[in-house]
Design an enzyme around this catalytic site. Structure first.
Site, short mmCIF file in Angstrom:
data_model
loop_
_atom_site.label_atom_id
_atom_site.label_comp_id
_atom_site.label_asym_id
_atom_site.label_seq_id
_atom_site.Cartn_x
_atom_site.Cartn_y
_atom_site.Cartn_z
N ALA A 31 0.84 -1.20 0.00
CA ALA A 31 0.00 0.00 0.00
C ALA A 31 0.87 1.25 0.00
O ALA A 31 1.27 1.76 1.05
CB ALA A 31 -0.92 -0.01 1.22
N THR A 66 0.50 3.76 -3.19
CA THR A 66 -0.22 4.76 -3.98
C THR A 66 -1.41 5.33 -3.21
O THR A 66 -2.11 4.61 -2.49
CB THR A 66 -0.70 4.13 -5.30
OG1 THR A 66 0.43 3.67 -6.02
CG2 THR A 66 -1.45 5.14 -6.14
N GLU A 113 4.01 -0.22 -11.05
CA GLU A 113 5.42 -0.33 -10.66
C GLU A 113 6.22 0.87 -11.19
O GLU A 113 7.44 0.79 -11.37
CB GLU A 113 6.05 -1.64 -11.17
CG GLU A 113 5.29 -2.90 -10.79
CD GLU A 113 5.72 -3.46 -9.45
OE1 GLU A 113 6.60 -2.87 -8.80
OE2 GLU A 113 5.16 -4.48 -9.04
N ILE A 129 -4.87 -0.61 -4.95
CA ILE A 129 -3.99 -1.55 -4.25
C ILE A 129 -4.31 -2.98 -4.70
O ILE A 129 -5.42 -3.50 -4.49
CB ILE A 129 -4.14 -1.41 -2.72
CG1 ILE A 129 -3.87 0.04 -2.29
CG2 ILE A 129 -3.18 -2.37 -2.02
CD1 ILE A 129 -2.54 0.61 -2.75
#
Length: 380
Positions: free
Chosen positions: A123, A125, A361, A156
């Site tokens: 977690a 973002t 990513e 997520i």
């Protein structure tokens, strides 16, 4: 550490058969139902796929980076939703714990991560912190022997299945040095999960918001020291980017195989379309770029196994491979023509699936910034 060659070859062969015989026949079903069948998840557990990167002393297979990317290449030959089932356990959901966890933290969590008993999630973002990941606003305030965690995380992966989150939260001032990392069990009071988002592709792999409402997290659950969270996150992403790059190469190789088979059978103007030079040009470009991406991934993995820093190499591999698979997917739709646009052939599904690789990513633009920064730092 690496498996002995004979054992690894047996593992790779088993995964190759699993992909061909069990996963590929289910691709359309997973795309329609947005769910991976429970019996497939159990077979993944039995094969040890949840523990590919987990140390042997905690029940994992402890694959080297080179071995891990070779497994990822095979898993790329089917819809990426299948890999996502265990992908967070192998990568971003476990690597922070492996890199920075205490012996007690590892003993408590890693055996269950390796077995697939629990699913992990990463977690980082937030609604206001995507590419600018150092600007997280989720806050963890120290209160004696606990932290009080509040904030919202967005998009997520595996959040609705996760039992354990690695959460990046602000414990200090602004910027990267104010971020710390925490292990947060999903069943703590105040943790709530949003509904899975509707997405363009990769159906069966869910992403959700995760909300933390004054969640009491023991100080013993912090990973590393205060202020080390961003550094841990970046190290985790280096490895994760290389893994994702390998998946991209595997999908590109799958698409090329499909394109060649179709071009050999489909006839226009009195001959197979694969004999027309402009179709051959698309196949040649796809093959060349994919070979280059594969070589970059394997070289970067070898550097990782040799103990070398790979921030630049992982970013370059992820950038090049994710952009490559996007171009290969587009050319494959073009080679299939109208059939490439029809769901029955599966090419439009993969076209949708691979679009995400240029975003998560770290977007392609973030990878470019990392590559340029690292190149300049190393003096060219």
């Amino acid at each position: 550490m690496a498996l002995d060659p004979e054992t690894f070859d047996a593992l790779l062969g088993a995964i190759r058969r699993f992909v061909a015989e069990r996963l590929r026949p289910l691709e359309d079903q997973v795309d329609r139902e947005d769910e991976v069948p429970t019996e497939i998840v159990q077979e993944m557990r039995e094969m040890g796929l949840f523990g590919l990167s987990i140390p042997e002393e905690h029940g994992g297979l402890a694959l080297s980076m080179t071995e891990e990317v070779r497994v990822a290449l095979e898993l790329g030959r089917t819809t990426p939703a299948f890999r996502s089932v265990f992908g967070t356990n192998v990568g971003i959901g476990s690597q922070g714990l492996i890199m920075a966890g205490t012996d007690a933290q590892k003993a408590e969590w890693l055996p269950r991560i390796a077995s697939g008993e629990i699913i992990t999630s990463f977690a980082l973002t937030e609604p206001g912190a995507g590419s600018d990941s150092a600007s997280v606003q989720t806050r963890a305030v120290r209160d004696g022997e606990v932290y009080r965690l509040s904030g919202t995380k967005r998009y997520i992966t595996n959040a609705d299945k996760a039992s354990l989150f690695t959460v990046m939260a602000r414990t200090g001032g602004e910027g990267a040095r104010g971020v710390s990392a925490f292990l947060v069990p999903a069943d703590l009071p105040g943790v709530s999960i949003g509904r899975p988002e509707r997405k363009m592709g990769q159906q069966g792999a869910h992403v959700c918001d995760v909300n933390f409402d004054d969640v009491v997290v023991p100080a013993a659950n912090r990973l590393g020291e205060e202020g080390e969270g961003f550094k841990i996150a970046m190290r985790v992403l280096d490895r994760g980017r290389l893994h994702i790059a390998a998946v991209c190469v595997g999908i590109a190789e799958r698409l090329i195989g499909d394109a060649v088979a179709y071009a050999s059978e489909r006839r226009q103007f009195g001959k197979p379309i694969g004999e027309h030079q402009l179709v051959q040009a698309m196949i040649a470009d796809s093959k060349t770029e994919t070979m280059a991406a594969r070589a970059l991934v394997l070289e970067s993995a070898a550097l990782k196994d040799a103990g070398q820093p790979i921030t630049l190499e992982a970013a370059a591999a992820k950038y090049f491979a994710s952009e490559t698979v996007g171009r290969v997917a587009d050319r494959t739709v073009q080679i299939y023509g109208g059939a490439g646009y029809i769901a029955d052939y599966g090419i439009e599904r993969l076209y949708r699936d691979v679009r995400l690789f240029r975003i998560y990513e770290g977007t392609s633009q973030v990878q470019q910034l990392v590559i340029a920064r690292e190149t300049m730092r190393r003096g060219g």
